[in-house]
Enzyme design. Structure first.
Site, mmCIF file in Angstrom:
data_model
loop_
_atom_site.group_PDB
_atom_site.id
_atom_site.type_symbol
_atom_site.label_atom_id
_atom_site.label_comp_id
_atom_site.label_asym_id
_atom_site.label_seq_id
_atom_site.Cartn_x
_atom_site.Cartn_y
_atom_site.Cartn_z
ATOM 1 N N SER A 78 0.954 -1.190 0.085
ATOM 2 C CA SER A 78 0.039 0.019 -0.145
ATOM 3 C C SER A 78 0.926 1.467 0.185
ATOM 4 O O SER A 78 1.591 1.438 -0.859
ATOM 5 C CB SER A 78 -0.965 0.094 1.104
ATOM 6 O OG SER A 78 -1.899 0.717 1.367
ATOM 7 N N TYR A 79 0.691 2.217 0.785
ATOM 8 C CA TYR A 79 1.594 3.345 0.988
ATOM 9 C C TYR A 79 3.058 2.882 1.349
ATOM 10 O O TYR A 79 3.945 3.681 0.624
ATOM 11 C CB TYR A 79 0.993 4.180 2.159
ATOM 12 C CG TYR A 79 1.946 5.417 2.582
ATOM 13 C CD1 TYR A 79 2.151 6.514 1.936
ATOM 14 C CD2 TYR A 79 2.729 5.391 3.829
ATOM 15 C CE1 TYR A 79 2.761 7.382 2.286
ATOM 16 C CE2 TYR A 79 3.819 6.388 4.361
ATOM 17 C CZ TYR A 79 3.555 7.370 3.335
ATOM 18 O OH TYR A 79 4.635 8.385 3.706
#
Length: 266
Positions: A96-97
């Protein structure tokens, strides 16, 4: 003279006998890289537990540093401090991030990059563009699912004390719809908010531009739309595969994620 000839004959016979064995001896194996797993927003390092366990069982040293979730530059520096403690080669993995963060880490020890349902920016791009509802519809990371809170920001940087997090009553359905109720409850207990400004901070030059990269798309992702993931993976020229998973594939499909990480080991 006879003794000398006999000694030479014995040495020659011994050499001939040992030669096939020496030729068959395997070369010294190259050391396995250390695998560094970087978590994303709305999670902490425990989200990697299943993947890390499998990789350790296969003989790898695995590190799961805390991602501060304050912004790409700050968080990449935090990951770099972990890499500074490693002497040998590294495979760097981001979920993800965490993908945005590893894209901003530049260390010659990193041999491969692996993106798991992750942001993979080009230079000057912000993470929020990957969630653009016009280009890539489908993300549910909007109010009321996305909630805001004022936090005590440890960096002291102005504007980074407004955090976003997934509303508890939406966490299971939105973030990890393919895990059990008990697992979702445990993940929710470990949820960590991210500075809203982190998704608006431009990326530096991406490390994937000069490093072999792998990407595992989550085909049922409700956070980063699968179409956005495919676009980023194609843009970076990554070795790409896909599974039918929620955003939390590292929790719901740890074996498949571990397989992709091992594929990235040279």
């Amino acid at each position: 003279m006879t003794i000398t000839r006999s000694l030479r004959a014995c040495l020659l016979a011994l050499t001939l006998a040992l030669t096939p064995a020496l030729a068959a001896a395997p070369a010294t194996a190259a050391p396995l890289p250390t695998i560094v797993l970087v978590h994303g927003a709305f999670a902490d390092a425990t989200s990697w537990d299943g993947v890390a366990t499998l990789l350790r069982q296969h003989g790898y040293q695995v590190m799961t540093p805390a991602n501060p979730l304050r912004g790409p530059a700050n968080d990449a520096a935090a990951v770099q401090r972990t890499l500074d403690t490693i002497a040998g080669p590294v495979v760097l993995v981001g979920h993800s991030y965490g993908g945005f963060v590893i894209s901003n880490v530049h260390d010659p020890k990193v041999e491969s990059l692996v993106y798991i349902a992750a942001f993979a920016p080009v230079q000057s791009e912000v993470a929020q563009l990957a969630l653009d509802p016009i280009r890539f519809p489908g993300s549910r990371l909007l109010p009321p699912v996305l909630q805001l809170a004022v936090v005590d920001d440890p960096t002291g940087i102005a504007g980074k004390n407004i955090d976003g997090y997934v509303a508890p009553d939406s966490f299971h359905e939105t973030f990890a719809q393919d895990v059990s109720d008990a697992t979702a409850a445990d993940m929710l207990a470990h949820q960590r908010s991210i500075a809203v400004a982190a998704n608006l901070e431009p990326s530096g030059a991406p490390s994937w531009a000069s490093t072999p990269s792998w990407y595992l798309v989550s085909g049922s992702d409700r956070i980063i739309p699968p179409a956005s993931q495919r676009f980023m993976a194609n843009r970076m020229g990554a070795d790409t595969s896909e599974i039918n998973s929620s955003h939390a594939s590292l929790v719901s499909h740890p074996a498949e994620v571990a397989d992709v990480v091992e594929a990235a080991v040279r």
